[in-house]
Design an enzyme around this catalytic site. Structure first.
Site, short mmCIF file in Angstrom:
data_model
loop_
_atom_site.label_atom_id
_atom_site.label_comp_id
_atom_site.label_asym_id
_atom_site.label_seq_id
_atom_site.Cartn_x
_atom_site.Cartn_y
_atom_site.Cartn_z
N ARG A 1 12.92 -0.53 9.64
CA ARG A 1 12.04 -0.06 10.70
C ARG A 1 12.07 -1.04 11.87
O ARG A 1 12.08 -2.24 11.69
CB ARG A 1 10.61 0.05 10.16
CG ARG A 1 10.35 1.35 9.47
CD ARG A 1 9.03 1.34 8.74
NE ARG A 1 7.90 0.83 9.52
CZ ARG A 1 6.64 0.85 9.08
NH1 ARG A 1 6.36 1.37 7.89
NH2 ARG A 1 5.67 0.37 9.82
N ARG B 1 1.67 -7.56 13.98
CA ARG B 1 0.99 -6.56 13.14
C ARG B 1 0.00 -7.25 12.19
O ARG B 1 -1.08 -6.72 11.94
CB ARG B 1 2.02 -5.77 12.33
CG ARG B 1 2.78 -4.76 13.19
CD ARG B 1 4.02 -4.23 12.52
NE ARG B 1 3.72 -3.49 11.32
CZ ARG B 1 4.60 -3.27 10.34
NH1 ARG B 1 5.83 -3.74 10.44
NH2 ARG B 1 4.27 -2.58 9.29
N LYS C 1 0.82 -1.22 0.00
CA LYS C 1 0.00 0.00 0.00
C LYS C 1 0.84 1.26 0.00
O LYS C 1 0.54 2.20 -0.69
CB LYS C 1 -0.87 0.20 1.24
CG LYS C 1 -1.54 -0.85 1.88
CD LYS C 1 -2.44 -0.32 2.99
CE LYS C 1 -1.77 -0.17 4.35
NZ LYS C 1 -0.89 -1.21 4.79
#
Ligand code: AMP
Length: 218
Positions: A162, A173, A15
């Site tokens: 990250r 997640r 995305k």
């Protein structure tokens, strides 16, 4: 007429990459809730410090905080023609709040591209991801490598992994996505705005499929 696009998909579906490309091609601002939290953390604001407690565990930042942040962002001048939202909404409560805030300015969610990728692929995508420190441009060591390792092709800044792209956090997640965000597929399907995009294809092909469902003003 303003156009509001909500990018939907699991973490690692692509995305963010596609939202960046769509924003470049449409001149609509790319609004990534995750990027806004990370910028705040870099500046050590109260919001950033609060958000990081959730982000580091792969949990969602509370709705009230997140909704207020996006509401403020959407009132800025660069959003007058609409926006590409990436990472927001992530819960049904956020989606309802977004409908309300857009209704206040005579807008609505116009299209929700849902980038679909099989769960097995997501972990490899996320754990191999490298993000640019300056603007959050996204690369992958295997599927979308930078020309020079460790350096962003677009702005030359350093690439880093990250904190929440570590495998254990990634698994959480994905779990959180399944429980709290996946219900938005039905929510937007019922509203008649969901467009399914096959995410397990070359990046360029995904972009083509995405552009085909966006009703851009010429
Ligand atoms: P992302 O960059 O979209 O993967 O987001 C990174 C992290 O920021 C998420 O795992 C959450 O902890 C937090 N976050 C981003 N967007 C939202 C949201 N809409 N609601 C709650 N938490 C969010």
């Amino acid at each position: 007429m303003a156009i509001y696009v909500v990018m939907l998909g699991a973490p690692g579906a692509g995305k963010g990459t596609q939202a960046q490309l769509l924003s470049q091609q449409s001149d609509l601002p790319h609004i990534s809730s995750g990027d806004i939290f990370r910028e705040n953390l870099k500046k050590k604001t109260e919001l950033g410090v609060l958000a990081s407690e959730y982000m580091n565990k792969g949990e969602l930042v509370p709705d009230d905080v997140t909704i207020a942040m996006i509401k403020e962002r959407l009132t800025r001048k660069d959003c007058q023609n609409g926006a590409v939202l990436d990472g927001f909404p992530r819960t049904v409560a956020q989606a309802k709040a977004l409908d309300d805030m857009l209704a206040e300015i005579d807008g609505k969610v116009d299209v929700v591209p849902y980038i679909k990728v099989e769960p097995e692929i997501l972990i490899e995508r996320l754990t191999g991801r490298w993000t640019c420190r300056e603007h959050g441009h996204i690369f992958h060591e295997k599927y979308n490598p930078p020309k020079e390792p460790g350096i962003c092709d677009i702005d030359g800044s350093e690439l880093y992994q990250r904190e929440d792209d570590k495998e254990e956090t990634v698994r959480n997640r994905i779990q959180v996505y399944m429980e709290q965000t996946a219900p938005l597929i039905d929510y937007y399907q019922a509203a008649g705005v969901l467009k399914m995009i096959e995410g397990d294809q070359e990046i360029d092909q995904v972009t083509k499929d995405l552009m085909a469902v966006i009703p851009l003003n010429d």
